[in-house]
Design an enzyme around this catalytic site. Structure first.
Site, PDB file in Angstrom:
ATOM      1  N   PRO A 286     -20.247  35.047  -7.642  1.00 17.10           N
ATOM      2  CA  PRO A 286     -20.601  36.393  -7.783  1.00 17.10           C
ATOM      3  C   PRO A 286     -19.737  37.399  -6.851  1.00 17.10           C
ATOM      4  CG  PRO A 286     -22.100  35.919  -8.923  1.00 17.10           C
ATOM      5  CD  PRO A 286     -20.879  34.235  -8.331  1.00 17.10           C
ATOM      6  N   HIS A 287     -18.953  38.489  -7.380  1.00 17.14           N
ATOM      7  CA  HIS A 287     -19.137  39.021  -6.363  1.00 17.14           C
ATOM      8  C   HIS A 287     -18.430  40.606  -6.855  1.00 17.14           C
ATOM      9  CE1 HIS A 287     -15.063  37.129  -6.575  1.00 17.14           C
ATOM     10  NE2 HIS A 287     -14.437  38.603  -6.438  1.00 17.14           N
ATOM     11  N   ALA A 288     -18.927  41.403  -6.576  1.00 16.04           N
ATOM     12  CA  ALA A 288     -17.989  42.677  -6.473  1.00 16.04           C
ATOM     13  C   ALA A 288     -16.721  43.114  -5.875  1.00 16.04           C
ATOM     14  CB  ALA A 288     -18.884  44.152  -5.839  1.00 16.04           C
TER      15      ALA A 288
END
Lengths: 153, 102
Positions: A63-65
């Site tokens: 997960p990351h932006a």
């Protein structure tokens, strides 16, 4: 450098989450806690996951932006959260999240190592079943470097 | 739909939304698979695909955005970032000099 990117305090191997969003919030909260990102980054992580899954195989998600989230990053960092009970990830089951907050390219070596792990079933299983942060640091240490934990000591 | 000969591929760009996660991992794998070939592999956000890219690899959900930005470039959409057959097809085309469509 790489020593600070994945801190022992950001490796949490006994996490629980009710669903994917909950798991991402746990990942984001860890990044907030270690001073890597603003809370706004967590919302950007949730948005990104809804548009395109960050599942990368072998029970691992990263997960990351989105690009917009980069302005909420103070310091590049990774967090490793393990969910021993597994988390439903759009039909896949995720056991390990490697959460990413990065403005630069300092984390590339560790992600390269993760990519390699995903191609080696035995090492992927080791990562999924890790209960000792030292094992995670050793597995993710880029080839040719001593384990990150020792470097940081 | 653009086509390129594998032997004319000199720069492969792996693009994702932020250029900080999946594209990084895929680029590192491609770099290993293409070691020894005269091909550079970069990773960028999809909004910053460089003009001299010969092939662009993107997640399927971003393929339309990539095509709008680089309409004359071969775009290879992938579903999974590690071990996707579409990625193996790029490696085969580069090594054999065969055609790559996209």
């Amino acid at each position: 450098m790489a020593d600070d990117l994945l801190q022992r305090s950001a490796i949490r191997l006994g996490e629980r989450a009710t669903d994917r969003d909950d798991a991402i919030r746990r990942c984001g909260a860890t990044l907030v806690e270690i001073g890597s990102v603003d809370p706004a980054y967590v919302d950007a992580m949730l948005l990104r996951e809804r548009s395109i899954s960050t599942y990368v195989g072998e029970g691992v998600a990263i997960p990351h932006a989105t690009l917009e989230g980069k302005s909420s990053v103070h310091r590049d960092a990774l967090a490793v959260l393990r969910f021993p009970d597994g988390v439903d990830w759009g039909g896949e089951t995720v056991a390990v999240c490697v959460a990413i907050a990065a403005k630069g390219d300092g984390h590339v070596a560790i992600l390269s190592e993760l990519a390699q792990i995903l191609l080696e079933p035995d090492r992927a299983r080791e990562l999924r079943e890790a209960t000792d942060p030292d094992d995670v640091l050793r597995l993710l240490a880029p080839v040719g470097q001593s384990p990150l934990g020792e470097d940081a000591a | 739909m653009p086509t390129i000969k594998g032997s004319d591929v000199h720069k492969v760009v792996v693009a994702c939304d932020a250029g900080m996660g999946s594209s990084v991992m895929l680029a590192s794998q491609l770099r290993k698979q293409l070691a020894g070939q005269a091909v550079t592999v970069e990773h960028t956000p999809v909004s910053s695909i460089p003009a001299d890219a010969d092939v662009v690899v993107v997640h399927r959900g971003l393929a339309d955005r990539a095509r709008a930005i680089a309409p004359d470039t071969v775009i290879v959409p992938v579903q999974v970032f590690i071990g996707d057959p579409a990625v193996n097809a790029i490696v085969t085309a580069v090594k054999n000099g065969s055609d790559l469509n996209g």
